[in-house]
Design a protein around this motif. Structure first.
Motif, mmCIF file in Angstrom:
data_model
loop_
_atom_site.group_PDB
_atom_site.id
_atom_site.type_symbol
_atom_site.label_atom_id
_atom_site.label_comp_id
_atom_site.label_asym_id
_atom_site.label_seq_id
_atom_site.Cartn_x
_atom_site.Cartn_y
_atom_site.Cartn_z
ATOM 1 N N GLN A 1 -1.933 10.610 0.372
ATOM 2 C CA GLN A 1 -1.998 11.016 1.673
ATOM 3 C C GLN A 1 -3.174 10.102 2.397
ATOM 4 O O GLN A 1 -2.501 9.639 3.551
ATOM 5 N N VAL A 2 -4.121 9.950 2.001
ATOM 6 C CA VAL A 2 -5.129 8.906 2.495
ATOM 7 C C VAL A 2 -4.466 7.410 2.516
ATOM 8 O O VAL A 2 -4.572 6.770 3.468
ATOM 9 N N LEU A 3 -3.708 6.896 1.460
ATOM 10 C CA LEU A 3 -3.355 5.749 1.298
ATOM 11 C C LEU A 3 -2.184 5.432 2.331
ATOM 12 O O LEU A 3 -2.047 4.514 3.068
ATOM 13 N N PHE A 4 -1.472 6.609 2.610
ATOM 14 C CA PHE A 4 -0.275 6.634 3.536
ATOM 15 C C PHE A 4 -0.953 6.128 4.919
ATOM 16 O O PHE A 4 -0.260 5.390 5.691
ATOM 17 N N PHE A 5 -1.983 7.295 5.470
ATOM 18 C CA PHE A 5 -2.578 6.965 6.750
ATOM 19 C C PHE A 5 -3.195 5.604 6.804
ATOM 20 O O PHE A 5 -3.329 5.135 7.969
ATOM 21 N N VAL A 6 -3.630 4.906 5.856
ATOM 22 C CA VAL A 6 -4.386 3.866 5.844
ATOM 23 C C VAL A 6 -3.304 2.802 6.280
ATOM 24 O O VAL A 6 -3.697 1.654 7.047
ATOM 25 N N ALA A 7 -2.215 2.729 5.459
ATOM 26 C CA ALA A 7 -1.001 1.911 5.624
ATOM 27 C C ALA A 7 -0.460 1.931 6.983
ATOM 28 O O ALA A 7 -0.510 0.933 7.607
ATOM 29 N N ILE A 8 -0.399 3.271 7.630
ATOM 30 C CA ILE A 8 0.112 3.292 8.803
ATOM 31 C C ILE A 8 -1.085 2.793 10.069
ATOM 32 O O ILE A 8 -0.703 1.945 10.979
ATOM 33 N N ALA A 9 -2.233 2.978 9.769
ATOM 34 C CA ALA A 9 -2.996 2.370 10.501
ATOM 35 C C ALA A 9 -3.435 0.733 10.295
ATOM 36 O O ALA A 9 -3.410 0.258 11.298
ATOM 37 N N MET B 1 0.811 -1.204 -0.011
ATOM 38 C CA MET B 1 -0.016 -0.008 -0.034
ATOM 39 C C MET B 1 0.853 1.019 -0.099
ATOM 40 O O MET B 1 0.523 2.364 -0.499
ATOM 41 N N LEU B 2 2.220 1.287 0.499
ATOM 42 C CA LEU B 2 2.882 2.112 0.673
ATOM 43 C C LEU B 2 3.424 2.566 -0.682
ATOM 44 O O LEU B 2 3.760 3.608 -0.899
ATOM 45 N N LYS B 3 3.690 1.361 -1.585
ATOM 46 C CA LYS B 3 3.943 1.578 -2.931
ATOM 47 C C LYS B 3 3.127 2.224 -3.618
ATOM 48 O O LYS B 3 3.553 3.373 -4.401
ATOM 49 N N TRP B 4 1.870 2.294 -3.506
ATOM 50 C CA TRP B 4 0.892 2.894 -4.072
ATOM 51 C C TRP B 4 0.682 4.296 -3.638
ATOM 52 O O TRP B 4 0.470 5.449 -4.527
ATOM 53 N N ALA B 5 1.004 4.753 -2.430
ATOM 54 C CA ALA B 5 0.936 6.044 -2.071
ATOM 55 C C ALA B 5 2.116 6.723 -2.800
ATOM 56 O O ALA B 5 2.091 7.616 -2.979
ATOM 57 N N VAL B 6 3.260 6.192 -2.652
ATOM 58 C CA VAL B 6 4.307 6.808 -3.255
ATOM 59 C C VAL B 6 4.064 7.199 -4.802
ATOM 60 O O VAL B 6 4.748 8.020 -5.263
ATOM 61 N N ILE B 7 3.512 6.006 -5.534
ATOM 62 C CA ILE B 7 3.233 6.182 -6.999
ATOM 63 C C ILE B 7 2.287 7.475 -7.271
ATOM 64 O O ILE B 7 2.499 8.295 -7.999
ATOM 65 N N PHE B 8 1.078 7.350 -6.330
ATOM 66 C CA PHE B 8 0.345 8.573 -6.302
ATOM 67 C C PHE B 8 0.953 10.005 -6.038
ATOM 68 O O PHE B 8 0.716 10.929 -6.806
#
Length: 61
Positions: free
Chosen positions: A32-40, A1-8
């Motif tokens: 930003q949403v993907l990053f926080f979801v990944a952290i959660a 999921m972090l991979k997708w966050a970096v891509i976006f």
């Protein structure tokens, strides 16, 4: 999921630099949403892993 966050994030920054600020901002928002979801998800799995580890340790003792 972090991979997708970096891509976006990268795509959003490139679009913003090229003058497509509206859609670029949307991409950065999605990142930003993907990053926080990944952290959660990471925190939930960390807590579950610690609890499972304690359960296994108690079962072995």
């Amino acid at each position: 999921m972090l991979k997708w966050a970096v891509i976006f994030l990268v795509v959003g920054l490139v679009m913003g630099a090229l003058g497509f600020g509206g859609i670029g901002g949307t991409f950065v928002g999605i990142a930003q949403v993907l990053f926080f979801v990944a952290i959660a998800v990471f925190v939930v799995l960390l807590v579950l892993g610690l609890l499972a580890g304690k359960g296994v340790k108690n079962a072995l003792d």
